[in-house]
Design a protein around this motif. Structure first.
Motif, mmCIF file in Angstrom:
data_model
loop_
_atom_site.group_PDB
_atom_site.id
_atom_site.type_symbol
_atom_site.label_atom_id
_atom_site.label_comp_id
_atom_site.label_asym_id
_atom_site.label_seq_id
_atom_site.Cartn_x
_atom_site.Cartn_y
_atom_site.Cartn_z
ATOM 1 N N HIS A 29 0.836 -1.204 0.000
ATOM 2 C CA HIS A 29 0.000 0.000 0.000
ATOM 3 C C HIS A 29 0.872 1.256 0.000
ATOM 4 O O HIS A 29 0.574 2.229 -0.690
ATOM 5 N N HIS A 32 1.975 2.463 -3.329
ATOM 6 C CA HIS A 32 0.858 2.859 -4.190
ATOM 7 C C HIS A 32 0.250 1.685 -4.948
ATOM 8 O O HIS A 32 -0.023 1.766 -6.135
ATOM 9 N N PRO A 34 -2.805 -0.088 -3.859
ATOM 10 C CA PRO A 34 -3.885 -0.313 -2.878
ATOM 11 C C PRO A 34 -4.834 -1.442 -3.273
ATOM 12 O O PRO A 34 -5.666 -1.840 -2.467
ATOM 13 N N GLN B 60 -0.136 -6.177 -12.258
ATOM 14 C CA GLN B 60 0.060 -5.528 -10.954
ATOM 15 C C GLN B 60 0.899 -6.395 -10.030
ATOM 16 O O GLN B 60 1.793 -5.909 -9.326
#
Lengths: 89, 89
Positions: A29, A32, A34, B60
């Motif tokens: 988190h 960046h 989240p 991600q």
């Protein structure tokens, strides 16, 4: 006798707080990211096993998990066996 | 936005001596399990990811591996993404 590759995944039981996972989650988190949550950290162990067949290889690795690799009170484990072609890979 | 479960396996590169694995291998032999060899110990990380699709979720998680989870000099990683049905599992 054949050669097998055993892949063992050892995870903390879900009822047990994973402090290392929580720490990594906070770090993600802070970087960046989240969208990531519920991080759980376990072990992945690869072992070459010399056994007459895949069932025997799996039994031997499960015995190793119970006796040494995993803590059966706090951890779950799963074992996947794949045959290695030819000699030791 | 959907929920995905990412399973990340982080292993030491084969060219790097795995001291922890060697120690476990000696312990297995001491426990009368001589059929096991070449023990390699890595990490297995589970992460819930909130993303529009599986490709984005994988991207991600790979970014997280490069930035935080793995040491790209010494470790290899692989990411598997599965969709979670309904809300957060």
């Amino acid at each position: 006798m054949k050669h097998y590759l055993a892949q063992v995944t050892i995870t903390l039981r879900t009822s047990i707080l994973d402090v290392q996972g929580k720490t990594v989650e906070h770090a993600l988190h802070a970087l960046h990211m989240p969208s990531m949550s519920n991080v759980r950290i376990g072990k992945h162990i690869q072992i070459n096993v010399h056994a007459p067949d895949a069932e025997t290889a799996k039994e031997q690795v499960e015995t190793a998990c119970m006796k040494l690799l995993a803590n059966p009170i706090m951890e779950d484990y799963s074992v996947t066996i794949t045959e290695l072609a030819g000699a030791m890979a």
